[in-house]
Design a protein around this motif. Structure first.
Motif, PDB file in Angstrom:
ATOM      1  N   HIS A   1      19.504  -4.087   1.247  1.00  0.00           N
ATOM      2  CA  HIS A   1      20.688  -3.926   2.303  1.00  0.00           C
ATOM      3  C   HIS A   1      21.518  -4.636   1.780  1.00  0.00           C
ATOM      4  CE1 HIS A   1      22.840  -4.809   6.153  1.00  0.00           C
ATOM      5  NE2 HIS A   1      21.528  -4.829   6.776  1.00  0.00           N
TER       6      HIS A   1
ATOM      7  N   HIS B   1      14.506   4.946  12.307  1.00  0.00           N
ATOM      8  CA  HIS B   1      14.254   3.172  11.251  1.00  0.00           C
ATOM      9  C   HIS B   1      13.806   2.306  12.189  1.00  0.00           C
ATOM     10  CE1 HIS B   1      17.789   1.144   9.355  1.00  0.00           C
ATOM     11  NE2 HIS B   1      17.449   0.465   9.971  1.00  0.00           N
TER      12      HIS B   1
ATOM     13  N   ASP C   1      16.379   0.649  15.090  1.00  0.00           N
ATOM     14  CA  ASP C   1      16.369  -0.171  13.853  1.00  0.00           C
ATOM     15  C   ASP C   1      16.703  -2.476  14.904  1.00  0.00           C
ATOM     16  OD1 ASP C   1      17.985  -1.960  12.390  1.00  0.00           O
ATOM     17  OD2 ASP C   1      20.130  -1.960  12.960  1.00  0.00           O
TER      18      ASP C   1
ATOM     19  N   HIS D   1      22.343   5.229   9.387  1.00  0.00           N
ATOM     20  CA  HIS D   1      21.872   4.473  10.063  1.00  0.00           C
ATOM     21  C   HIS D   1      22.670   4.061  11.407  1.00  0.00           C
ATOM     22  CE1 HIS D   1      20.422   0.466  10.734  1.00  0.00           C
ATOM     23  NE2 HIS D   1      21.229   0.727   9.569  1.00  0.00           N
TER      24      HIS D   1
ATOM     25  N   HIS E   1      23.180   2.355   5.182  1.00  0.00           N
ATOM     26  CA  HIS E   1      24.033   1.636   6.507  1.00  0.00           C
ATOM     27  C   HIS E   1      24.920   1.181   6.361  1.00  0.00           C
ATOM     28  CE1 HIS E   1      24.103  -2.867   8.281  1.00  0.00           C
ATOM     29  NE2 HIS E   1      25.358  -2.880   8.139  1.00  0.00           N
TER      30      HIS E   1
ATOM     31  N   GLU F   1      17.731   0.165   3.139  1.00  0.00           N
ATOM     32  CA  GLU F   1      18.709   0.890   3.346  1.00  0.00           C
ATOM     33  C   GLU F   1      19.820   0.128   2.559  1.00  0.00           C
ATOM     34  OE1 GLU F   1      20.565  -0.983   7.542  1.00  0.00           O
ATOM     35  OE2 GLU F   1      18.053  -2.008   7.743  1.00  0.00           O
TER      36      GLU F   1
HETATM   37 ZN   LIG Z   1      21.218  -1.097   9.000  1.00  0.00          ZN
END
Ligand SMILES: [Zn+2]
Ligand SMILES: [Zn+2]
Length: 260
Positions: free
Chosen positions: A61, A5, A202, A151, A126, A90
């Motif tokens: 996201h 990720h 990340d 994640h 997420h 995500e």
């Molecule tokens: Zn995230």
């Protein structure tokens, strides 16, 4: 090691992306998944994946849910034609920042789960301050055995056990594991062992100690791998080997040959 990720397509790397990818390889990061956060961002992730021979995901996201198109499946369709794309996400819930209303977050999450199911792609979740609601939605939406990863997992042993036992998900472990005062997370990692863990950065966010506070990059993942090895009492080489195998299995990387 595989950085499961990263956001290497992020503008934070515009000035020196080639060097960042080079340093990643020198540090033993063999490949990575560059993760999309909205449609435009997902296009950039795909472009980076094509340029560097790495992988991308397509997703929206939870922060961006309020700007998402009505028909997410149609919007994703052309991007999913690209063979660098190995996952959806995500996708998830973030009730900590609350940048989008909860109903919008849930709609966009459920739509992405539907796309993943239809396309038989794994999901990158997420989840922040929303584990309980997330599990309710997963119970409603997830066919048993549907592959995915939560994640940047920072929950406790109870959350970890639930994601693994109820849904068979992987947990992505990032730089937070190197921080002080994360006894709950260390305990969770110890309780679940290596078979369900992935390594991630990340990046450009959440740099591990001793790099905390500066821009994160995939090469820094070695510090997280060392912290994980220490928490589990195994050599770092074992961590590299098992988390690589886990990432290859989740994203089916061996079946997907890119430029090679
Ligand atoms: Zn995230
Ligand atoms: Zn991310």
């Amino acid at each position: 090691m595989i950085d499961s990720h990263a956001h290497v397509h992020d503008a934070a790397f515009d000035a020196d992306r080639d060097a960042v990818v080079e340093r990643a390889h020198e540090a033993g990061v063999t490949t990575m998944v560059s993760v999309g956060c909205d449609l435009e961002d997902s296009r950039r992730a795909i472009a980076a994946a094509q340029r560097y021979g790495i992988y991308a995901s397509v997703g929206i996201h939870p922060h961006e849910a309020k700007n998402a198109p009505d028909d997410i499946a149609s919007a994703f369709a052309p991007l999913l034609e690209e063979d660098t794309v190995v996952a959806i996400g995500e996708a998830g819930l973030d009730f900590y920042y609350d940048h989008s209303p909860h109903d919008a977050q849930e709609r966009v999450l459920r739509a992405q789960i539907a796309v993943a199911r239809e396309r038989k792609l794994p999901l990158i979740f997420h989840v922040r301050d929303a584990h309980e609601r997330m599990r309710e939605i997963l119970h409603e939406e997830l066919a048993v055995g549907m592959p995915g990863v939560v994640h940047c997992f920072t929950g406790d042993g109870v959350d970890a056990q639930a994601y693994i036992e109820e849904f068979g998900l992987y947990l992505g472990i990032g730089g937070v594991l190197t921080f002080k005062n994360v006894g709950g997370l260390r305990g969770a990692v110890k309780a679940i062992g290596t078979e369900h863990l992935l390594l991630e950065t990340d990046c450009p966010y959440l740099a591990p100690i001793p790099m905390r506070g500066i821009r994160n990059e995939p090469a820094f993942m070695k510090y997280t791998a060392e912290a994980l090895a220490q928490a589990l009492g195994v050599p770092p080489s074992v961590i590299s080997e098992i988390t690589t195998r886990n990432a290859e299995a989740l994203f089916r990387l061996r079946q997907i040959s890119l430029s090679s």
